[in-house]
Write a protein that holds these residues in place. Structure first.
Motif, PDB file in Angstrom:
ATOM      1  N   ALA A 103     -13.001  83.145  18.930  1.00  0.00           N
ATOM      2  CA  ALA A 103     -14.262  83.817  18.613  1.00  0.00           C
ATOM      3  C   ALA A 103     -15.169  84.053  19.822  1.00  0.00           C
ATOM      4  CB  ALA A 103     -15.030  82.991  17.573  1.00  0.00           C
ATOM      5  N   ASP A 104     -15.059  83.228  20.867  1.00  0.00           N
ATOM      6  CA  ASP A 104     -16.027  83.271  21.960  1.00  0.00           C
ATOM      7  C   ASP A 104     -15.464  83.956  23.200  1.00  0.00           C
ATOM      8  OD1 ASP A 104     -17.669  81.797  20.291  1.00  0.00           O
ATOM      9  OD2 ASP A 104     -16.969  79.879  21.082  1.00  0.00           O
ATOM     10  N   GLU A 105     -16.327  84.665  23.903  1.00  0.00           N
ATOM     11  CA  GLU A 105     -15.951  85.317  25.153  1.00  0.00           C
ATOM     12  C   GLU A 105     -15.853  84.283  26.278  1.00  0.00           C
ATOM     13  OE1 GLU A 105     -15.301  88.475  25.454  1.00  0.00           O
ATOM     14  OE2 GLU A 105     -16.102  89.344  23.606  1.00  0.00           O
ATOM     15  N   LEU A 106     -14.997  84.550  27.243  1.00  0.00           N
ATOM     16  CA  LEU A 106     -14.890  83.703  28.429  1.00  0.00           C
ATOM     17  C   LEU A 106     -15.713  84.294  29.554  1.00  0.00           C
ATOM     18  CD1 LEU A 106     -11.118  82.681  28.781  1.00  0.00           C
ATOM     19  CD2 LEU A 106     -13.062  81.136  28.619  1.00  0.00           C
ATOM     20  N   ALA A 107     -16.469  83.452  30.243  1.00  0.00           N
ATOM     21  CA  ALA A 107     -17.275  83.932  31.364  1.00  0.00           C
ATOM     22  C   ALA A 107     -16.392  84.560  32.446  1.00  0.00           C
ATOM     23  CB  ALA A 107     -18.102  82.785  31.942  1.00  0.00           C
ATOM     24  N   LEU A 108     -15.214  83.990  32.662  1.00  0.00           N
ATOM     25  CA  LEU A 108     -14.313  84.501  33.694  1.00  0.00           C
ATOM     26  C   LEU A 108     -13.853  85.931  33.401  1.00  0.00           C
ATOM     27  CD1 LEU A 108     -11.950  81.594  34.758  1.00  0.00           C
ATOM     28  CD2 LEU A 108     -13.272  83.056  36.271  1.00  0.00           C
ATOM     29  N   THR A 109     -13.514  86.213  32.145  1.00  0.00           N
ATOM     30  CA  THR A 109     -13.041  87.554  31.812  1.00  0.00           C
ATOM     31  C   THR A 109     -14.163  88.575  31.942  1.00  0.00           C
ATOM     32  OG1 THR A 109     -13.476  87.169  29.453  1.00  0.00           O
ATOM     33  CG2 THR A 109     -11.263  86.706  30.251  1.00  0.00           C
TER      34      THR A 109
ATOM     35  N   TRP B 257      -0.025  61.726  28.202  1.00  0.00           N
ATOM     36  CA  TRP B 257      -0.545  63.099  28.306  1.00  0.00           C
ATOM     37  C   TRP B 257       0.618  64.024  27.978  1.00  0.00           C
ATOM     38  CZ3 TRP B 257      -0.368  67.940  30.306  1.00  0.00           C
ATOM     39  CH2 TRP B 257      -1.571  68.650  30.387  1.00  0.00           C
ATOM     40  N   ARG B 258       0.550  64.683  26.801  1.00  0.00           N
ATOM     41  CA  ARG B 258       1.709  65.410  26.303  1.00  0.00           C
ATOM     42  C   ARG B 258       1.364  66.861  25.995  1.00  0.00           C
ATOM     43  NH1 ARG B 258       3.853  65.232  20.951  1.00  0.00           N
ATOM     44  NH2 ARG B 258       2.417  63.533  20.490  1.00  0.00           N
ATOM     45  N   VAL B 259       2.143  67.777  26.541  1.00  0.00           N
ATOM     46  CA  VAL B 259       1.997  69.198  26.232  1.00  0.00           C
ATOM     47  C   VAL B 259       2.578  69.444  24.838  1.00  0.00           C
ATOM     48  CG1 VAL B 259       2.722  71.544  26.831  1.00  0.00           C
ATOM     49  CG2 VAL B 259       2.071  69.937  28.634  1.00  0.00           C
ATOM     50  N   GLN B 260       1.789  70.083  23.955  1.00  0.00           N
ATOM     51  CA  GLN B 260       2.232  70.316  22.582  1.00  0.00           C
ATOM     52  C   GLN B 260       2.580  71.776  22.314  1.00  0.00           C
ATOM     53  OE1 GLN B 260      -1.268  68.327  20.727  1.00  0.00           O
ATOM     54  NE2 GLN B 260       0.261  67.015  19.770  1.00  0.00           N
ATOM     55  N   ALA B 261       1.965  72.682  23.053  1.00  0.00           N
ATOM     56  CA  ALA B 261       2.280  74.112  22.937  1.00  0.00           C
ATOM     57  C   ALA B 261       1.765  74.789  24.191  1.00  0.00           C
ATOM     58  CB  ALA B 261       1.656  74.723  21.695  1.00  0.00           C
ATOM     59  N   GLU B 262       2.360  75.919  24.530  1.00  0.00           N
ATOM     60  CA  GLU B 262       1.999  76.565  25.796  1.00  0.00           C
ATOM     61  C   GLU B 262       2.127  78.083  25.686  1.00  0.00           C
ATOM     62  OE1 GLU B 262       3.187  76.076  30.545  1.00  0.00           O
ATOM     63  OE2 GLU B 262       4.332  75.066  28.965  1.00  0.00           O
ATOM     64  N   VAL B 263       1.131  78.769  26.242  1.00  0.00           N
ATOM     65  CA  VAL B 263       1.191  80.225  26.408  1.00  0.00           C
ATOM     66  C   VAL B 263       1.120  80.467  27.906  1.00  0.00           C
ATOM     67  CG1 VAL B 263       0.075  82.446  25.935  1.00  0.00           C
ATOM     68  CG2 VAL B 263       0.054  80.626  24.202  1.00  0.00           C
ATOM     69  N   GLN B 264       2.213  80.907  28.482  1.00  0.00           N
ATOM     70  CA  GLN B 264       2.269  81.020  29.934  1.00  0.00           C
ATOM     71  C   GLN B 264       1.443  82.175  30.480  1.00  0.00           C
ATOM     72  OE1 GLN B 264       6.391  81.098  31.123  1.00  0.00           O
ATOM     73  NE2 GLN B 264       6.732  78.965  30.563  1.00  0.00           N
ATOM     74  N   GLN B 265       1.284  83.224  29.684  1.00  0.00           N
ATOM     75  CA  GLN B 265       0.522  84.377  30.172  1.00  0.00           C
ATOM     76  C   GLN B 265      -0.391  84.909  29.072  1.00  0.00           C
ATOM     77  OE1 GLN B 265       2.272  88.403  30.960  1.00  0.00           O
ATOM     78  NE2 GLN B 265       1.763  87.931  33.086  1.00  0.00           N
ATOM     79  N   LEU B 266      -1.635  84.493  29.119  1.00  0.00           N
ATOM     80  CA  LEU B 266      -2.666  85.024  28.231  1.00  0.00           C
ATOM     81  C   LEU B 266      -3.492  86.024  29.028  1.00  0.00           C
ATOM     82  CD1 LEU B 266      -4.451  85.175  25.736  1.00  0.00           C
ATOM     83  CD2 LEU B 266      -5.559  83.039  26.473  1.00  0.00           C
ATOM     84  N   LEU B 267      -3.416  87.294  28.673  1.00  0.00           N
ATOM     85  CA  LEU B 267      -4.083  88.347  29.437  1.00  0.00           C
ATOM     86  C   LEU B 267      -5.484  88.618  28.904  1.00  0.00           C
ATOM     87  CD1 LEU B 267      -1.102  90.859  29.733  1.00  0.00           C
ATOM     88  CD2 LEU B 267      -1.907  89.231  31.458  1.00  0.00           C
ATOM     89  N   PRO B 268      -6.410  89.003  29.793  1.00  0.00           N
ATOM     90  CA  PRO B 268      -7.762  89.383  29.345  1.00  0.00           C
ATOM     91  C   PRO B 268      -7.751  90.490  28.297  1.00  0.00           C
ATOM     92  CG  PRO B 268      -7.731  89.082  31.723  1.00  0.00           C
ATOM     93  CD  PRO B 268      -6.300  88.996  31.263  1.00  0.00           C
TER      94      PRO B 268
ATOM     95  N   LEU C 207      -7.269  88.920  24.952  1.00  0.00           N
ATOM     96  CA  LEU C 207      -8.495  88.284  24.478  1.00  0.00           C
ATOM     97  C   LEU C 207      -9.483  89.308  23.963  1.00  0.00           C
ATOM     98  CD1 LEU C 207      -9.107  85.514  27.183  1.00  0.00           C
ATOM     99  CD2 LEU C 207      -8.569  85.161  24.760  1.00  0.00           C
ATOM    100  N   ARG C 208      -9.607  90.435  24.671  1.00  0.00           N
ATOM    101  CA  ARG C 208     -10.529  91.489  24.219  1.00  0.00           C
ATOM    102  C   ARG C 208     -10.069  92.065  22.879  1.00  0.00           C
ATOM    103  NH1 ARG C 208     -10.744  92.642  29.795  1.00  0.00           N
ATOM    104  NH2 ARG C 208      -9.043  94.154  29.613  1.00  0.00           N
ATOM    105  N   ALA C 209      -8.763  92.252  22.722  1.00  0.00           N
ATOM    106  CA  ALA C 209      -8.238  92.776  21.459  1.00  0.00           C
ATOM    107  C   ALA C 209      -8.537  91.818  20.302  1.00  0.00           C
ATOM    108  CB  ALA C 209      -6.732  93.015  21.575  1.00  0.00           C
ATOM    109  N   LEU C 210      -8.405  90.523  20.554  1.00  0.00           N
ATOM    110  CA  LEU C 210      -8.689  89.531  19.519  1.00  0.00           C
ATOM    111  C   LEU C 210     -10.160  89.545  19.135  1.00  0.00           C
ATOM    112  CD1 LEU C 210      -6.576  86.456  20.689  1.00  0.00           C
ATOM    113  CD2 LEU C 210      -5.921  88.320  19.161  1.00  0.00           C
ATOM    114  N   HIS C 211     -11.026  89.632  20.135  1.00  0.00           N
ATOM    115  CA  HIS C 211     -12.457  89.628  19.852  1.00  0.00           C
ATOM    116  C   HIS C 211     -12.894  90.912  19.143  1.00  0.00           C
ATOM    117  CE1 HIS C 211     -12.761  86.640  23.429  1.00  0.00           C
ATOM    118  NE2 HIS C 211     -12.543  86.012  22.285  1.00  0.00           N
TER     119      HIS C 211
END
Length: 405
Positions: A112-118, A142-153, A156-160
């Motif tokens: 739901a929220d915008e990222l300052a970096l994007t 410390w355990r990785v449970q799921a991973e998205v290697q490439q989340l593009l800006p 994120l804009r499309a989701l918002h």
């Protein structure tokens, strides 16, 4: 420690260290697939790093935990920016070095929220990307449970944008004299429908979120099953909240379609489809959401929901209660069940002398939809229940919006 080549910087013949404890990667006393085996004196072979790199990794990980970690709907995550463009990388280093607090996530919902970096690197397009890592940290583990290697800006804009589309949907919005309450899609929305019971399924939630951010799809029937199961459970436990939850389930379904998280099973062109759609507010609603109402059976189920909404409303006026709703709330509805509701609903309206409420509209429209449907019935009970519940919960709002146009 031993002389060797650093796995990070590649420098040869330097003192290297293994079993990097800050990340708690290895447990040497437990079975596992690690290159160094289970002997402490060979631990350096697991991941040899030189002293400088070990310090850099420690500082970087501390920085990431402090500024780039957060949680949404109970899921802890790291979001790590990277770029193949040297200029963008250098600019990121400079900005993180000068104003790290500016990019601190805090309590941040990526859905739901915008990222300052994007926002600040909007001119860079998808030259800036993120690694999204869902993890669990407990004591020294410390355990990785799921991973998205490439989340593009752009993703994120499309989701918002999809979220904004749902929040603007008038049919999902409750309005009174004081305020307007739209449906807001957040990670918590996904969590609420990850399980039929009150206890959410963390595994289902993570798989949905990982697919959502990576632009992949999840199984359509499993997704719909979860929506319907939650509606049924709520109908049994807290029927007063059913209308509210239906708006959110229908909003989440439409959001999932907008973002291509789900893709319905393909439906062949049905010859009598146009005959099943009435010339009414409900027919216009069906046309507006033709992506879901792909078959006459779904229109029949939807119109039956609208019909029973009218029956329940009349019964409340006449008796101060609506026991008729016990025939369908919290129940999975088959074709036979829908037919029975239509007959019994018609009888109830006649009993109260209110058949005129539907005589020139819903009654002939629903009867005609049944005729157009014929002997075929190619939808599941869950699809029928979902379409019915949308009609039952939103009939009044749909009619209200249509009269305001």
């Amino acid at each position: 420690r031993k002389q060797g080549s650093c796995a990070v910087c590649g420098q040869p013949k330097v003192k290297v260290y293994g079993n990097y404890a800050v990340l708690a990667c290895y447990n040497l006393n437990n079975p596992g697939s690690i290159a160094g085996g289970f002997h402490a004196h060979r631990a350096h072979r697991n991941f040899p790093v030189c002293g400088n790199c070990a310090l850099s990794i420690a500082e970087t990980f501390t920085f990431a935990e402090s500024y780039l970690s957060s949680s949404m709907a109970g899921q802890s995550y790291l979001i790590l920016p990277y770029s193949n463009n040297p200029e963008v990388r250098e600019e990121m280093r400079a900005r993180f070095g000068q104003q790290p607090d500016r990019y601190q996530l805090g309590k941040h919902d990526l859905v739901a929220d915008e990222l300052a970096l994007t926002e600040e690197f909007a001119d860079c397009g998808d030259q800036l990307a993120f690694a999204l890592i869902f993890y669990k940290q407990q004591n020294a583990a410390w355990r990785v449970q799921a991973e998205v290697q490439q989340l593009l800006p752009s993703r994120l804009r499309a989701l918002h944008e999809a979220g904004k589309t749902i929040s603007r949907a008038a049919d999902l919005t409750v309005e009174d004299k004081k305020e307007r309450k739209p449906v807001q899609i957040t990670a918590l929305t996904f969590r609420n429908f990850s399980s039929a019971s009150e206890a959410a399924s963390a595994d289902t939630l993570r798989s949905w979120l990982a697919a959502l951010f990576s632009g992949q799809t999840v199984n359509y029937r499993h997704f719909l099953h979860n929506l319907v199961a939650k509606l049924l459970d709520t109908g049994r436990r807290s029927p007063d909240f059913l209308h509210w939850l239906t708006r959110h389930a229908w909003g989440l379904y439409r959001y999932a379609r907008l973002t291509q998280l789900i893709i319905p099973d393909p439906a062949t062109e049905y010859p009598a489809m146009s005959e099943a759609i009435p010339n009414s507010p409900y027919g216009r609603y069906v046309i507006e959401h033709a992506d879901f109402f792909r078959r006459p059976e779904l229109i029949v189920a939807f119109l039956t929901g609208c019909y029973t909404s009218q029956v329940a409303s009349v019964q409340r006026q006449e008796r101060g209660a609506d026991p008729f709703t016990k025939k369908f709330i919290g129940r999975l509805l088959s074709r036979q069940h829908l037919q029975r509701l239509y007959r019994e609903g018609h009888g109830k309206l006649a009993q109260y002398g209110k058949i005129g409420y539907v005589m020139t509209g819903l009654d002939p429209d629903l009867a005609n939809a049944w005729v157009a449907c014929g002997d075929g019935w190619a939808i599941s009970d869950e699809e029928a229940t979902f379409a019915f519940t949308i009609g039952y919960s939103l009939a009044y709002r749909i009619h209200q919006i249509d009269t305001q146009k």
